[in-house]
Design an enzyme around this catalytic site. Structure first.
Site, PDB file in Angstrom:
ATOM      1  N   LYS A  56       1.345  -1.184  -0.194  1.00  9.67           N
ATOM      2  CA  LYS A  56       0.117  -0.245  -0.021  1.00  9.67           C
ATOM      3  C   LYS A  56       0.995   1.536  -0.228  1.00  9.67           C
ATOM      4  O   LYS A  56       0.806   2.736  -0.662  1.00  9.67           O
ATOM      5  CB  LYS A  56      -1.106   0.109   1.346  1.00  9.67           C
ATOM      6  CG  LYS A  56      -1.675  -1.345   1.202  1.00  9.67           C
ATOM      7  CD  LYS A  56      -2.311  -1.247   2.443  1.00  9.67           C
ATOM      8  CE  LYS A  56      -1.567  -0.951   3.985  1.00  9.67           C
ATOM      9  NZ  LYS A  56      -1.293  -2.944   4.162  1.00  9.67           N
ATOM     10  N   ARG A  61      -9.759   1.028   9.098  1.00 18.16           N
ATOM     11  CA  ARG A  61      -9.070  -0.952   9.131  1.00 18.16           C
ATOM     12  C   ARG A  61     -10.519  -1.108  10.286  1.00 18.16           C
ATOM     13  O   ARG A  61     -10.032  -2.843  10.313  1.00 18.16           O
ATOM     14  CB  ARG A  61      -7.720  -0.551  10.140  1.00 18.16           C
ATOM     15  CG  ARG A  61      -6.699  -1.296  10.039  1.00 18.16           C
ATOM     16  CD  ARG A  61      -5.516  -1.113  10.459  1.00 18.16           C
ATOM     17  NE  ARG A  61      -4.111  -1.794   9.809  1.00 18.16           N
ATOM     18  CZ  ARG A  61      -3.387  -1.095   9.362  1.00 18.16           C
ATOM     19  NH1 ARG A  61      -3.390  -0.033   8.770  1.00 18.16           N
ATOM     20  NH2 ARG A  61      -2.728  -2.018   9.716  1.00 18.16           N
ATOM     21  N   ARG A 106      12.107  -4.956   4.956  1.00 21.07           N
ATOM     22  CA  ARG A 106      10.951  -3.543   4.651  1.00 21.07           C
ATOM     23  C   ARG A 106      12.199  -3.177   4.638  1.00 21.07           C
ATOM     24  O   ARG A 106      12.963  -3.443   6.380  1.00 21.07           O
ATOM     25  CB  ARG A 106      10.028  -3.768   5.043  1.00 21.07           C
ATOM     26  CG  ARG A 106       9.606  -2.313   4.848  1.00 21.07           C
ATOM     27  CD  ARG A 106       8.256  -1.857   4.869  1.00 21.07           C
ATOM     28  NE  ARG A 106       7.308  -2.614   6.719  1.00 21.07           N
ATOM     29  CZ  ARG A 106       5.779  -2.738   6.248  1.00 21.07           C
ATOM     30  NH1 ARG A 106       5.182  -1.790   5.248  1.00 21.07           N
ATOM     31  NH2 ARG A 106       5.144  -3.159   7.460  1.00 21.07           N
ATOM     32  N   ARG A 130      11.509  -0.745  11.306  1.00 19.38           N
ATOM     33  CA  ARG A 130      10.352  -0.857  12.113  1.00 19.38           C
ATOM     34  C   ARG A 130      10.080  -1.606  13.635  1.00 19.38           C
ATOM     35  O   ARG A 130      10.652  -2.710  12.669  1.00 19.38           O
ATOM     36  CB  ARG A 130       8.578  -0.732  11.067  1.00 19.38           C
ATOM     37  CG  ARG A 130       8.396   0.570  10.771  1.00 19.38           C
ATOM     38  CD  ARG A 130       7.675   0.289   9.795  1.00 19.38           C
ATOM     39  NE  ARG A 130       6.291  -0.322  10.167  1.00 19.38           N
ATOM     40  CZ  ARG A 130       4.710  -0.809   9.750  1.00 19.38           C
ATOM     41  NH1 ARG A 130       4.857   0.113   8.271  1.00 19.38           N
ATOM     42  NH2 ARG A 130       4.129  -1.134  10.397  1.00 19.38           N
ATOM     43  N   ARG A 190      -0.438  -8.896  13.175  1.00 23.16           N
ATOM     44  CA  ARG A 190      -0.909  -8.095  12.258  1.00 23.16           C
ATOM     45  C   ARG A 190      -2.151  -8.608  11.549  1.00 23.16           C
ATOM     46  O   ARG A 190      -3.000  -8.898  11.133  1.00 23.16           O
ATOM     47  CB  ARG A 190       0.023  -7.365  11.820  1.00 23.16           C
ATOM     48  CG  ARG A 190       0.379  -6.323  13.390  1.00 23.16           C
ATOM     49  CD  ARG A 190       1.857  -5.734  12.626  1.00 23.16           C
ATOM     50  NE  ARG A 190       2.070  -5.243  11.814  1.00 23.16           N
ATOM     51  CZ  ARG A 190       3.540  -5.711  10.653  1.00 23.16           C
ATOM     52  NH1 ARG A 190       4.455  -4.958  11.283  1.00 23.16           N
ATOM     53  NH2 ARG A 190       3.152  -4.388   9.182  1.00 23.16           N
TER      54      ARG A 190
HETATM   55  P1  ADP Z   1       1.313  -1.551   7.536  1.00 21.28           P
HETATM   56  O1  ADP Z   1       0.819  -1.227   6.754  1.00 21.28           O
HETATM   57  O2  ADP Z   1       2.302  -2.328   8.132  1.00 21.28           O
HETATM   58  O3  ADP Z   1      -0.096  -2.807   8.638  1.00 21.28           O
HETATM   59  P2  ADP Z   1       0.948   0.226   9.267  1.00 21.28           P
HETATM   60  O4  ADP Z   1       2.150   1.695   9.202  1.00 21.28           O
HETATM   61  O5  ADP Z   1      -0.103   0.494   8.622  1.00 21.28           O
HETATM   62  O6  ADP Z   1       0.976  -0.961   9.166  1.00 21.28           O
HETATM   63  O7  ADP Z   1       0.107   0.334  10.694  1.00 21.28           O
HETATM   64  C1  ADP Z   1       1.102  -0.273  11.809  1.00 21.28           C
HETATM   65  C2  ADP Z   1       0.528  -0.131  12.460  1.00 21.28           C
HETATM   66  O8  ADP Z   1      -0.773   0.832  13.737  1.00 21.28           O
HETATM   67  C3  ADP Z   1      -0.806  -1.136  13.246  1.00 21.28           C
HETATM   68  O9  ADP Z   1      -0.031  -2.972  13.670  1.00 21.28           O
HETATM   69  C4  ADP Z   1      -1.849  -0.449  14.266  1.00 21.28           C
HETATM   70  O10 ADP Z   1      -1.365  -1.282  15.250  1.00 21.28           O
HETATM   71  C5  ADP Z   1      -1.240   0.280  14.310  1.00 21.28           C
HETATM   72  N1  ADP Z   1      -2.592   1.175  12.779  1.00 21.28           N
HETATM   73  C6  ADP Z   1      -2.469   1.368  11.715  1.00 21.28           C
HETATM   74  N2  ADP Z   1      -3.848   2.614  11.096  1.00 21.28           N
HETATM   75  C7  ADP Z   1      -4.686   2.098  12.177  1.00 21.28           C
HETATM   76  C8  ADP Z   1      -6.288   1.789  12.159  1.00 21.28           C
HETATM   77  N3  ADP Z   1      -7.045   2.515  11.000  1.00 21.28           N
HETATM   78  N4  ADP Z   1      -6.538   1.459  13.052  1.00 21.28           N
HETATM   79  C9  ADP Z   1      -6.061   0.888  14.251  1.00 21.28           C
HETATM   80  N5  ADP Z   1      -4.875   1.089  13.846  1.00 21.28           N
HETATM   81  C10 ADP Z   1      -3.498   1.173  13.384  1.00 21.28           C
HETATM   82  P1  ADP Z   2       2.085  -1.601   3.113  1.00 15.96           P
HETATM   83  O1  ADP Z   2       2.174  -0.438   3.280  1.00 15.96           O
HETATM   84  O2  ADP Z   2       1.862  -2.515   2.814  1.00 15.96           O
HETATM   85  O3  ADP Z   2       2.509  -2.177   4.636  1.00 15.96           O
HETATM   86  P2  ADP Z   2       4.875  -1.445   1.843  1.00 15.96           P
HETATM   87  O4  ADP Z   2       4.781  -0.448   0.464  1.00 15.96           O
HETATM   88  O5  ADP Z   2       5.263  -1.303   2.672  1.00 15.96           O
HETATM   89  O6  ADP Z   2       3.455  -2.207   2.017  1.00 15.96           O
HETATM   90  O7  ADP Z   2       5.121  -2.535   1.191  1.00 15.96           O
HETATM   91  C1  ADP Z   2       5.981  -3.913   2.290  1.00 15.96           C
HETATM   92  C2  ADP Z   2       7.962  -4.250   1.425  1.00 15.96           C
HETATM   93  O8  ADP Z   2       8.004  -4.722   0.019  1.00 15.96           O
HETATM   94  C3  ADP Z   2       8.316  -2.681   0.836  1.00 15.96           C
HETATM   95  O9  ADP Z   2       9.663  -3.714   1.003  1.00 15.96           O
HETATM   96  C4  ADP Z   2       8.925  -2.935  -0.268  1.00 15.96           C
HETATM   97  O10 ADP Z   2       9.544  -2.401  -1.466  1.00 15.96           O
HETATM   98  C5  ADP Z   2       7.629  -4.404  -0.309  1.00 15.96           C
HETATM   99  N1  ADP Z   2       7.070  -4.556  -1.659  1.00 15.96           N
HETATM  100  C6  ADP Z   2       5.745  -3.454  -1.537  1.00 15.96           C
HETATM  101  N2  ADP Z   2       5.315  -3.991  -3.082  1.00 15.96           N
HETATM  102  C7  ADP Z   2       6.222  -4.953  -3.269  1.00 15.96           C
HETATM  103  C8  ADP Z   2       5.946  -5.893  -5.205  1.00 15.96           C
HETATM  104  N3  ADP Z   2       4.725  -6.222  -5.575  1.00 15.96           N
HETATM  105  N4  ADP Z   2       6.336  -7.070  -4.683  1.00 15.96           N
HETATM  106  C9  ADP Z   2       8.025  -7.148  -4.331  1.00 15.96           C
HETATM  107  N5  ADP Z   2       8.197  -6.380  -2.772  1.00 15.96           N
HETATM  108  C10 ADP Z   2       7.127  -5.423  -2.658  1.00 15.96           C
END
Ligand code: ADP
Ligand code: ADP
Ligand code: ZN
Length: 216
Positions: A13, A88, A127, A161, A172
């Site tokens: 995302k 979420r 990542r 992270r 998660r």
């Molecule tokens: P990822 O895309 O890898 O799941 P995020 O950066 O979006 O991670 O979120 C990291 C953490 O922040 C989540 O595991 C949760 O604890 C919290 N978080 C983020 N967005 C929300 C939301 N909309 N509602 C509740 N918790 C959230």
């Molecule tokens: P999210 O925001 O959904 O948690 P990220 O955009 O941070 O996910 O992507 C998670 C990890 O995977 C990052 O290290 C990113 O560089 C890698 N990544 C993202 N999209 C792809 C893809 N289509 N194929 C392989 N690796 C990816």
């Protein structure tokens, strides 16, 4: 244009939202980034959120809804926004609908990035991001062009992270399936849901999203 990018942790995302920011002048609203900034600030909400995030659970709807309500009303959102990580839960989606209706703002697309759980641990454990500009990378899937130097800004410091470890990832994912996946039928009913193949390589995912959004 206003959109939501949905998908499990590690789906891509943030990576795609950054590309849409650059390509279409939309603004990325990442609740994860906002929360990490709040944690850094050391405020009381930040301290509460820190513990929850480290366990891989969701921060309360009340806090999250208030955070997005404040952010989405700021003038830079008027040219269009990409919600990344929000909503979420069903309660967050309902609150979002209500605030957008009040603001007379339309949600154009909800895009689901479909990725199997099996590869998310790999995605997340490799990542890292640039400390100065936030550009995201991956040890294997999105390497730095030059070892130790950010492609985007030339920065030389990188961050991983704290919640990007195998144990937290499983909580998660559990939270995603239990609390966030029910939003897919919710948005399907509201007619805005489209899916792309999040398992494809990064450029191909971008192409699929662009195809959903249509010409610039
Ligand atoms: P990822 O895309 O890898 O799941 P995020 O950066 O979006 O991670 O979120 C990291 C953490 O922040 C989540 O595991 C949760 O604890 C919290 N978080 C983020 N967005 C929300 C939301 N909309 N509602 C509740 N918790 C959230
Ligand atoms: P999210 O925001 O959904 O948690 P990220 O955009 O941070 O996910 O992507 C998670 C990890 O995977 C990052 O290290 C990113 O560089 C890698 N990544 C993202 N999209 C792809 C893809 N289509 N194929 C392989 N690796 C990816
Ligand atoms: Zn950088």
């Amino acid at each position: 244009m206003n959109l939501i990018l949905m998908g499990p942790p590690g789906a891509g995302k943030g990576t795609q939202a950054k590309r849409l920011e650059d390509g279409r002048g939309l603004i990325q609203l990442s609740t994860g980034d906002m929360l990490r900034a709040t944690v850094e600030s050391g405020s009381e909400v930040g301290q509460q959120a820190k513990a929850i995030m480290e366990r891989g659970e969701l921060v309360s709807d009340e806090i999250m809804i208030a955070m997005i309500r404040d952010r989405i009303q700021q003038p830079d959102c008027e040219n269009g926004f990409i919600l990344d990580g929000f909503p979420r839960t069903i309660a967050q989606a309902e609150a979002l609908d209500e605030m957008l209706t009040k603001m007379d703002v339309r949600l154009d697309h909800v895009i689901e990035m479909k990725v199997d759980d099996g590869i998310l641990v790999d995605r997340i454990s490799g990542r890292f991001s640039c400390t100065s500009c936030g550009t995201g990378y991956h040890d294997r899937f999105q390497k730095l062009q030059k070892e130790g130097v950010c492609d985007n800004c030339g920065g030389t410091e990188f961050t991983r992270r704290k919640d990007d470890n195998a144990e937290t990832v499983s909580s998660r994912l559990e939270a995603y399936h239990a609390q966030t996946a029910p939003l897919l039928p919710y948005y399907k009913e509201h007619g805005a849901l489209k899916s792309v193949d999040g398992m494809a390589d990064i450029d191909e995912v971008t192409r699929q999203i662009e195809a959903v959004l249509g010409a610039v």
